[in-house]
Structures are given as structure tokens and as C-alpha cells.
Design an enzyme around this catalytic site. Structure first.
Site, short mmCIF file in Angstrom:
data_model
loop_
_atom_site.label_atom_id
_atom_site.label_comp_id
_atom_site.label_asym_id
_atom_site.label_seq_id
_atom_site.Cartn_x
_atom_site.Cartn_y
_atom_site.Cartn_z
N GLY A 1 -9.31 28.06 116.25
CA GLY A 1 -10.20 27.81 115.12
C GLY A 1 -11.23 26.70 115.43
O GLY A 1 -12.08 26.20 114.56
N ASN B 1 -14.25 27.28 116.60
CA ASN B 1 -15.43 27.62 116.40
C ASN B 1 -15.67 27.58 114.94
O ASN B 1 -16.72 27.38 114.33
CB ASN B 1 -15.89 28.96 117.08
CG ASN B 1 -16.53 29.15 118.41
OD1 ASN B 1 -17.34 28.78 118.64
ND2 ASN B 1 -15.43 29.27 119.31
N LEU C 1 -10.04 45.25 118.18
CA LEU C 1 -11.30 45.93 117.62
C LEU C 1 -11.55 46.12 116.16
O LEU C 1 -10.48 46.25 115.26
CB LEU C 1 -11.21 47.39 118.09
CG LEU C 1 -12.51 48.16 118.31
CD1 LEU C 1 -13.61 47.56 119.13
CD2 LEU C 1 -12.24 49.67 118.81
N ASN D 1 -20.31 38.43 116.32
CA ASN D 1 -19.20 37.91 117.22
C ASN D 1 -19.60 37.04 118.38
O ASN D 1 -20.70 37.16 118.81
CB ASN D 1 -18.34 39.33 117.89
CG ASN D 1 -17.09 38.94 118.85
OD1 ASN D 1 -16.26 38.01 118.48
ND2 ASN D 1 -17.12 39.39 119.98
N HIS E 1 -18.51 35.86 122.17
CA HIS E 1 -17.72 36.17 123.37
C HIS E 1 -17.94 35.12 124.66
O HIS E 1 -19.10 34.73 125.02
CB HIS E 1 -18.27 37.72 123.90
CG HIS E 1 -17.45 38.04 124.83
ND1 HIS E 1 -16.18 38.74 124.96
CD2 HIS E 1 -17.62 38.11 126.35
CE1 HIS E 1 -15.58 38.98 125.88
NE2 HIS E 1 -16.74 38.63 127.02
N ASP F 1 -17.72 44.81 122.37
CA ASP F 1 -18.52 43.81 122.90
C ASP F 1 -19.87 44.47 123.18
O ASP F 1 -20.59 44.14 124.32
CB ASP F 1 -17.93 43.08 124.23
CG ASP F 1 -16.72 42.48 123.97
OD1 ASP F 1 -16.57 41.61 123.04
OD2 ASP F 1 -15.86 42.44 124.86
N GLU G 1 -20.26 27.01 123.21
CA GLU G 1 -20.14 28.04 122.01
C GLU G 1 -20.41 27.29 120.72
O GLU G 1 -21.11 27.64 119.80
CB GLU G 1 -18.99 28.42 122.09
CG GLU G 1 -18.75 29.45 122.82
CD GLU G 1 -17.21 30.34 122.66
OE1 GLU G 1 -17.02 31.27 123.48
OE2 GLU G 1 -16.23 29.60 122.16
#
Ligand code: GAR
Length: 214
Positions: free
Chosen positions: A17, A19, A95, A110, A112, A153, A182
């Protein structure tokens, strides 16, 4: 004078968590175009649940088997209940059902932990990505924010940030350094994306028609 309402985002994940926390803190510390209205975890044991409590954000735990409800239906219910405009994945390792993307008319992002299109696809998540990057002999890596589609992605890339690999660096050390970038990349990229949606919201309000979002 009327001010533009902040769009409501939900953060979906099942990881530590960090992010989700960065997004909440960025909203608290800056005048961003969105607020974190909901955190959704697919595991009750995930650290992201603690983040929701600490940051005082509503939490929905959608852990399989979900009373027999498919994930897409459970997600649709909480998205509607909390009037979510944009869904933001952070540590969601599966997914996303196409139905969820459709419910939000594609407004799903998203993060990545690599420089897509490299090191993406099924099975490329979390520490596995950093292990693959090191094994490849790459000299740089980073993080990517992209629009979510029905493929792993694959959606439009909205933002990237790069770092150089250090000699002999372990995958866990690299993961920690990538997470650090990030935490500033994601809040800023979400803000830019949300601001790009605002003219559509303003138009619908001006004409008195049904709001585009909610
Ligand atoms: C992040 O590094 C994110 O990029 C990655 O999972 C981590 C979640 O960490 N996502 C993927 O690998 C998706 N393919 P967090 O729970 O601390 O935010």
C-alpha cells in the site's frame, strides 16, 4: 464563483500500500484535482488495508469468494456506492475484468515497476519484474503509468521515470528505489490525467445535462 469539484478516485491493490499512501498524502499536501475516496483491497491481510485506516479513507475488502459474487460485480457495486470517477491500480496483480473498465468508460490507470513496453505482461509483477530487469543486464529501469486495457500492461503510456541500476544491486534494493520514484510519479500523473478529464465535466455542467462523471 463556482469551483470545479475534485474527481473521486479509488485505489485498488493487494500489496503493502505504499503507493496508496503516497496518493493520499499528495492529496492532503497539495491542491490536486482529485481526492482518494476509497481504497479497495483484494486481501484482508494486505498492508494497503492498514493504509486505509491510517489515512482515514473508506476501505472495501473484496476477497474471493466474495459471497459468490464475481470480482467485476463486487467492484461495480463499490464504484457506484462511492461515486468513483477514476480507478487507480497500485499493486493489483491480476488482469482487471473488462466489465470494470467498461463501467468507468476506460478511466482506469495502473502503475508498473519497469519501463514498459519492456518487462511487462502476464507474470510480470512486484519483485519478479526487478529480478528480470537485473537478469537482463539492463543499465536502467524505472516506473510507468499507463491506461488499463483488457491486456496486461498494454494501454497508452502516460508517464515514465527512469533510474540507473547500481552495480551488484539486489532485486529488493532495486524494488525499494523504484518505489521511491513511483511515490512522486503516480500522484502527479493521476493529477495530469484527471485535469485532462475536467473540460468534459465542465461542458456537461454548463449545458445542465447529466454530469459525465458519477
Ligand atoms: C508497485 O511497485 C507497483 O508498481 C507494482 O506493485 C507494487 C505495489 O507496491 N505493480 C505491479 O507489479 C503491477 N504489474 P505498493 O503496494 O507498496 O504500492
Amino acid at each position: 464563483m463556482t469551483s470545479t469539484p475534485k474527481l473521486r478516485i479509488a485505489v485498488l491493490g493487494s500489496g503493502t500500500g505504499s503507493n496508496a499512501r503516497a496518493l493520499c498524502r499528495a492529496c492532503a499536501e497539495n491542491d490536486l484535482a482529485y481526492s482518494v475516496a476509497l481504497i479497495v483491497s483484494t486481501s484482508e491481510k494486505a498492508g494497503i488495508c492498514d493504509v486505509a485506516h491510517e489515512e482515514r479513507v473508506s476501505l472495501a475488502i473484496l476477497e474471493p469468494p466474495n459471497n459468490g459474487k464475481p470480482l467485476a460485480d463486487a467492484l461495480e457495486q463499490v464504484i457506484c456506492e462511492h461515486a468513483i470517477d477514476v480507478l487507480v491500480l497500485a499493486g493489483f496483480m491480476r488482469l482487471l475484468p473488462q466489465k470494470t473498465i467498461d463501467v468507468l468508460h476506460g478511466r482506469v490507470l495502473n502503475i508498473h515497476p519497469a519501463l514498459l513496453p519492456d518487462f511487462g505482461g502476464q507474470g510480470m509483477f512486484g519483485i519478479h519484474v526487478h529480478e528480470a530487469v537485473i537478469a537482463s543486464g539492463a543499465t536502467e529501469t524505472g516506473a510507468t503509468i499507463h491506461v488499463v486495457t483488457g491486456d496486461y500492461d498494454k494501454g497508452e503510456i502516460l508517464a515514465q521515470s527512469k533510474i540507473r541500476l547500481l552495480p551488484g544491486e539486489s532485486s529488493t534494493d532495486l524494488q525499494a528505489r523504484v518505489k521511491t520514484i513511483e511515490h512522486s510519479l503516480y500522484p502527479a500523473a493521476v493529477d495530469t490525467y484527471v485535469r485532462s478529464l475536467l473540460p468534459f465535466l465542465a461542458d456537461s455542467q454548463k449545458s445542465g445535462s447529466k454530469p459525465v462523471f458519477s
